[in-house]
Write a protein that holds these residues in place. Structure first.
Motif, PDB file in Angstrom:
ATOM      1  N   UNK A  28       1.094  -0.704   0.371  1.00 46.44           N
ATOM      2  CA  UNK A  28      -0.246  -0.175  -0.084  1.00 46.44           C
ATOM      3  C   UNK A  28       1.141   1.669  -0.123  1.00 46.44           C
ATOM      4  N   UNK A  29       0.657   2.549  -1.115  1.00 44.15           N
ATOM      5  CA  UNK A  29       1.826   3.342  -0.948  1.00 44.15           C
ATOM      6  C   UNK A  29       0.578   3.847  -0.845  1.00 44.15           C
ATOM      7  N   UNK A 154       1.384   0.082  14.233  1.00 42.99           N
ATOM      8  CA  UNK A 154       1.553   0.224  12.531  1.00 42.99           C
ATOM      9  C   UNK A 154       2.169  -0.959  12.358  1.00 42.99           C
ATOM     10  N   UNK A 155       2.020  -2.122  13.134  1.00 45.26           N
ATOM     11  CA  UNK A 155       2.629  -3.536  12.648  1.00 45.26           C
ATOM     12  C   UNK A 155       1.824  -3.369  11.414  1.00 45.26           C
ATOM     13  N   UNK A 156       2.558  -4.381  10.502  1.00 45.23           N
ATOM     14  CA  UNK A 156       2.004  -4.988   8.605  1.00 45.23           C
ATOM     15  C   UNK A 156       1.821  -6.342   9.924  1.00 45.23           C
ATOM     16  N   UNK A 161       2.690  -1.414   4.050  1.00 51.34           N
ATOM     17  CA  UNK A 161       1.832  -0.628   4.187  1.00 51.34           C
ATOM     18  C   UNK A 161       0.676   0.027   4.038  1.00 51.34           C
ATOM     19  N   UNK A 162       0.343  -1.478   5.416  1.00 54.50           N
ATOM     20  CA  UNK A 162      -1.173  -1.773   5.511  1.00 54.50           C
ATOM     21  C   UNK A 162      -1.952  -0.940   6.949  1.00 54.50           C
ATOM     22  N   UNK A 163      -0.790  -0.564   7.229  1.00 57.10           N
ATOM     23  CA  UNK A 163      -1.259   0.639   8.574  1.00 57.10           C
ATOM     24  C   UNK A 163      -2.155   1.970   7.739  1.00 57.10           C
ATOM     25  N   UNK A 164      -2.037   2.091   6.464  1.00 57.72           N
ATOM     26  CA  UNK A 164      -2.576   2.921   6.136  1.00 57.72           C
ATOM     27  C   UNK A 164      -4.169   2.829   5.709  1.00 57.72           C
TER      28      UNK A 164
END
Length: 190
Positions: A28-29, A154-156, A161-164
């Motif tokens: 995830x960008x 914010x762990x994957x 980027x999945x914390x977004x």
């Protein structure tokens, strides 16, 4: 396969989500929540409900178009967009109001499609891929894990980027992008 950019969209009437993924890794960008903030309208003539719904749909299309344009400007060319389509299911409506207003979703999707077409994405060219909402079931495990993650973490959980992916619309938009990424990685085309 070379890296490529894909967008997943979960369109909604009052909110939605747009997520930019890098394939083939599904990283995830960027993610953009869409929340409709439309001023109350005075409609002096004509069908007030339809006019208000049309303006609301146009607002959502503007928000999606702005998010896609921004992601393209900041991150580069986007190969394809996967977007949830609409299936009329009156038996699943929770209230009489839902039954009466279910026509608003295809109206909004039509506006969003027109905006995406103006940005160069179309189903005819294969750069806009409509997806049945049932594809979300293929990602039930991942969506459940993302939803269960504490908001402050914010762990994957599923991918980089999945914390977004902070709300249900963004998680669903990710699933639409991930499904399209799998298809592109497997077949080479959307």
């Amino acid at each position: 396969m070379a890296p490529h950019l894909i967008i997943g969209i979960d369109p909604g009437l009052t909110s939605g989500g747009v997520v930019l993924l890098e394939g083939p890794t599904e990283r995830v960008i960027a993610a953009k929540s869409l929340v409709a903030r439309i001023p109350r309208l005075e409609v002096p003539l004509g069908d007030k409900a339809f006019t208000a719904a049309e303006r609301h749909a146009a607002h959502q299309a503007d928000a999606v178009g702005a998010a896609v344009s921004q992601m393209r400007a900041e991150h580069g060319e986007i190969v394809a967009i996967g977007m949830e389509s609409f299936i009329d299911q009156p038996h699943r409506a929770r209230t009489a109001r839902h039954i009466k207003e279910r026509w608003k979703t295809p109206l909004a999707i039509g506006h969003i499609c027109a905006r995406l077409h103006s940005l160069g994405f179309s189903s005819a060219e294969g750069t806009l891929v409509f997806q049945d909402p049932s594809i979300l079931g293929q990602f039930a495990r991942e969506l459940g894990a993302l939803e269960a993650r504490p908001r402050t973490s914010s762990a994957q959980v599923v991918c980089a980027g999945d914390h977004l992916l902070t709300n249900d619309h963004l998680r669903k938009a990710w699933a639409h992008g991930a499904w399209l990424n799998i298809r592109i990685s497997k077949d080479g085309t959307p």
